[in-house]
Design an enzyme around this catalytic site. Structure first.
Site, PDB file in Angstrom:
ATOM      1  N   CYS A 119     -58.836   0.657 -27.205  1.00 45.06           N
ATOM      2  CA  CYS A 119     -57.658   0.570 -26.340  1.00 45.06           C
ATOM      3  C   CYS A 119     -57.995   0.412 -24.866  1.00 45.06           C
ATOM      4  CB  CYS A 119     -56.794   1.800 -26.525  1.00 45.06           C
ATOM      5  SG  CYS A 119     -56.339   2.019 -28.238  1.00 45.06           S
ATOM      6  N   HIS A 368     -47.909  -1.400 -26.902  1.00 47.09           N
ATOM      7  CA  HIS A 368     -49.337  -1.178 -26.646  1.00 47.09           C
ATOM      8  C   HIS A 368     -50.136  -2.246 -27.380  1.00 47.09           C
ATOM      9  CE1 HIS A 368     -53.216   0.522 -26.294  1.00 47.09           C
ATOM     10  NE2 HIS A 368     -53.167   1.454 -27.221  1.00 47.09           N
ATOM     11  N   CYS A 396     -56.519   6.898 -23.671  1.00 41.37           N
ATOM     12  CA  CYS A 396     -57.414   7.451 -24.679  1.00 41.37           C
ATOM     13  C   CYS A 396     -57.924   6.300 -25.539  1.00 41.37           C
ATOM     14  CB  CYS A 396     -56.707   8.507 -25.514  1.00 41.37           C
ATOM     15  SG  CYS A 396     -55.215   7.895 -26.314  1.00 41.37           S
ATOM     16  N   GLY A 398     -59.676   5.199 -29.336  1.00 46.37           N
ATOM     17  CA  GLY A 398     -59.980   5.560 -30.706  1.00 46.37           C
ATOM     18  C   GLY A 398     -61.468   5.777 -30.914  1.00 46.37           C
TER      19      GLY A 398
END
Lengths: 410, 371
Positions: A119, A368, A396, A398
């Protein structure tokens, strides 16, 4: 005599290792010449459902350069590196996105790199370009992020092919925990209630709805023309009249009975693209390029994979330490709303004034598109900040990481 | 390998090679580190054996802070004195000056002879003024008042954000540490002051301070020194308390608009050597032989020679020194054992010879281009 002594004393005390104000301008600053994005379309049923990421990127690049002054539009060979973040395409889209650059008219002499840090890919691409400018390797570079979750989310197992040996390893196995479950871990470990999450999510929807209505995104969005000629220039994620009550009716998505994470308080599946053109200030001024802001610093940190959502709570202090700032010095935070629970945890943990966070809504309302988000946040925050103000973008990641970067608006 | 002369009981502040004799230097100095007591102007000759000896010297009532040779007369040398006067000495005479120019109300901190219109020289003082003079008149031709800087004017966008001591105006804000004629334009005068600003005066303009061009050179910390590039008419170097050397193109002065009746401009800094020294830099000087080599002298007791990486000899490269790990560093001279205040490049012989002087009372001659 005492005045003369005092005079020289001042010369010595003034130079005792304190650094210049971080907002002061220096010729080797890394400046943002342009930061733009496409509208973000809803996954599977939105406007971009029939095109792949390479199409989005091509159309975006054409518009992106049209929007730039001739000093760079007609001299694209001045760009010495293009780095593109992407998560779901095989090989992070190394082949098709290089093709998009060529299709958009960027000369073949401009090198391309595909990059994937989940991300944070869009932000990591900006960091990659900024580092290359900082070391003098390049003068001007383009950082991109693009994602078609519609085309690639279901098509490939995002976890890839993983060996049984690795699955047998207790620590490694944590990297395979679905993101929703990691958020349930955050919510239960740190006692974040469903009510708080829904309230936060509804607030995100309301802010985004208002921002779309009042045209606050107009300046950062470049229109994308679809193959059938339709123009897409408006975000599709925000829904009208969302309230905590309306969200409270949605069933938990990951843990049926006791779960708190729902489709309403998690980020949306989306398609979109964003880009940031960076240059050294000495170069931008010489070429008379516009300067909208300045990149100051970036840091990524590792956190336990099973609670990956806490990433910003560790990445933000780490990057602020590098630039000698504190949370209270920051005017705006764009913290990616992967899930309401993890975003709330980070905001509370760092003691951030919630009114400074995502003032135009976040991923819960806007969507997102994984690889695009990091670059999208920069396009947004550059319109939220006033000249001289300092902003932080963060997300954050993954498998257990967080990333954060600091920017100054000029 | 450096030649040395020690000025017993005096600390050096300014040094300049004679423009007429290849073996002669003038050094301005003061007793008690230039804080209180007599000054002394030393005229030093280098003999064929490489020894330096004092060919003449002139004791003065107050400390001397700078020195400038008369560009029209091989025996005349001007000094800037702590009592507010400038004095012109003839090196073939003894003891007394041949002219005194007394108008400044505080210490005169610099003097510089016009290299084009050699009838004029300029002085700058702690009293906040720059004066233009001609040797034949006791009174100055012109007094240039540097526009006073209000706190609110100084605190522009770049400073407003911090409250650190670097962002505040220092107590020395009126000091004009150095004033200099352009070697390319007889009408252009540049000065730098404790309020961090560099001001450019064009003497063809009427004497009014709203015609000044100026820019904030070091983010609010004192700008102690400035120098015009000898080959590139629009390029200047500045440095000061923040110990960074900045290189500017004065064509890139941008008018900040009509909010003030004064011309407030921001200049484009084209290159910077960040933290060139560990303490404040007292003197920067461009090489007379190269368009992209400069010298710096610092309170950290060292002098350094740098290559300006933003210029390759024919064009701007858009590179900056601070991104280069070596910073374009050519040489560091560590012979001094106290603050270094004065430095000058020799015009003579093999390019690269440098004279430096400082609080340790030493005058060193060394080659800045021999590694």
């Amino acid at each position: 005599m005492s005045q003369r002594l005092q005079n020289i004393g001042n010369h010595l005390s003034g130079s005792n290792g304190q650094s210049c104000p971080i907002t002061s301008k220096r010729p080797d600053d890394i400046v943002i010449v342009s930061a733009k994005r496409s509208a973000i379309a809803r996954g599977f049923k939105g406007s971009f459902k029939d095109v792949n990421s390479d199409y989005l990127l091509t159309q975006f690049l054409i518009q992106f350069f049209n929007d730039l002054p001739p000093e760079i539009r007609e001299h694209q060979d001045l760009i010495q590196e293009v780095t593109c973040g992407n998560v779901l395409n095989p090989g992070a889209g190394a082949t098709e996105h290089r093709g998009s650059c060529l299709a958009a008219g960027i000369p073949y002499s401009v090198p391309f790199m595909a990059l994937n840090r989940q991300c944070s890919s869009g932000l990591t691409a900006v960091n990659d370009i900024a580092n290359k400018i900082k070391t003098g390797q390049i003068d001007i570079g383009l950082a991109l992020g693009v994602e078609s979750m519609t085309k690639n989310y279901a098509a490939v197992n995002p976890l890839g092919r993983i060996s049984d040996e690795l699955k047998a390893n207790k620590e490694a196995r944590k990297c395979l925990i679905p993101m929703g479950i990691t958020n349930e871990n955050v919510a239960s470990n740190f006692s974040i209630t469903r009510q708080d999450q829904d309230k936060f999510a509804a607030n995100s929807y309301n802010k985004a709805e208002k921002a779309v209505k009042t045209g606050l995104f107009k300046d950062e969005i470049l229109p994308i023309q679809l193959p059938d000629g339709r123009i897409v220039d408006t975000d599709e994620g925000p829904r009208p009249n969302v309230t905590p009550e309306s969200l409270s009716k949605i069933k938990p998505a990951f843990i049926k009975d006791k779960g708190t994470t729902t489709a309403g308080n998690a980020s949306q599946v989306s398609d979109g693209v964003a880009g940031v053109l960076l240059a050294r200030r000495s170069v931008a001024e010489k070429l008379n390029l516009p300067i909208v802001g300045r990149y100051l610093a970036f840091q990524a940190v590792g956190v336990p994979p099973e609670i990956m959502g806490v990433g910003p709570a560790y990445a933000i202090p780490r990057v602020l330490q590098d630039v000698g700032l504190q949370v209270k010095d920051i005017d705006i935070f764009e913290i990616n709303e992967a899930f309401a629970a993890q975003a709330l945890y980070c905001i509370h943990k760092l003691g951030i004034d919630i009114n400074k966070v995502n003032p135009r809504g976040g991923a819960i309302a806007l969507g997102h598109p994984l690889g695009c988000t990091g670059a999208r946040q920069i396009a947004t925050i550059m319109r939220e900040l006033q000249p001289g103000q300092i902003g932080v973008t963060s997300m954050c990641i993954g498998t257990g990481m967080g990333a954060a970067a600091v920017f100054v608006k000029e | 390998m450096a030649l040395n002369f020690h000025m017993q009981g005096f600390s050096g502040y300014g040094v300049q090679y004679s423009p007429f004799f290849d073996n002669r230097l003038a050094v301005a100095s003061g007793s008690n580190f230039g804080l209180v007591g007599n000054g002394n102007l030393f005229i030093l000759d280098i003999d064929p054996q490489g020894r330096i000896h004092s060919m003449n010297s002139f004791m003065t009532q107050d400390c001397l802070y700078d020195v400038a040779w008369n560009e029209l007369h091989e025996n005349q040398v001007l000094v800037a004195q702590g009592d507010g006067s400038l004095r012109l000495f003839d090196t073939s005479l003894q003891k007394f000056p041949i002219a005194i120019f007394k108008e400044h109300s505080k210490e005169v901190l610099s003097c510089n002879w016009n290299l084009i219109n050699k009838q004029t020289f300029v002085s700058s003082s702690w009293d906040g003024t720059v004066k233009i003079w001609t040797p034949n008149r006791k009174e100055s031709l012109r007094t240039l008042q540097v526009q006073p800087v209000m706190q609110s004017q100084l605190v522009d966008n770049t400073i407003a954000k911090t409250n650190g001591s670097r962002g505040t105006i220092s107590a020395n804000k009126n000091c004009i540490y150095q004033a200099q004629f352009s070697p390319h334009d007889e009408n252009l005068v540049m000065c730098c002051s404790g309020n961090s600003y560099v001001t450019l005066f064009d003497l063809r303009q009427p004497n009014s301070n709203n015609k000044q061009q100026r820019f904030l050179a070091h983010n609010g910390s004192e700008t102690l020194t400035c120098d015009f590039n000898k080959y590139r008419p629009t390029v200047v170097a500045t440095s000061g308390v923040d110990s960074s050397i900045r290189i500017w193109d004065i064509r890139m002065l941008v008018n900040l608009g009509p909010q003030s009746q004064h011309i407030n401009s921001s200049a484009a800094c084209i290159n910077e050597i960040t933290r060139a020294h560990e303490l404040a830099v007292r003197k920067v000087a461009w090489s007379p032989h190269h368009p992209n080599v400069l010298l710096s002298a610092s309170y950290d007791m060292t002098c350094s020679v740098w290559q300006d990486l933003s210029y390759d000899g024919s064009r701007f490269t858009m590179k900056t020194n601070s991104i280069d790990s070596s910073k374009g560093f050519i040489k560091r001279f560590t012979g001094h054992s106290e603050f270094v205040f004065g430095a000058d490049w020799s015009l003579w012989g093999q390019p690269g010879f440098i004279a430096t002087t400082g609080w340790d009372g030493n005058v060193f001659l060394w080659n800045g281009l021999q590694r």
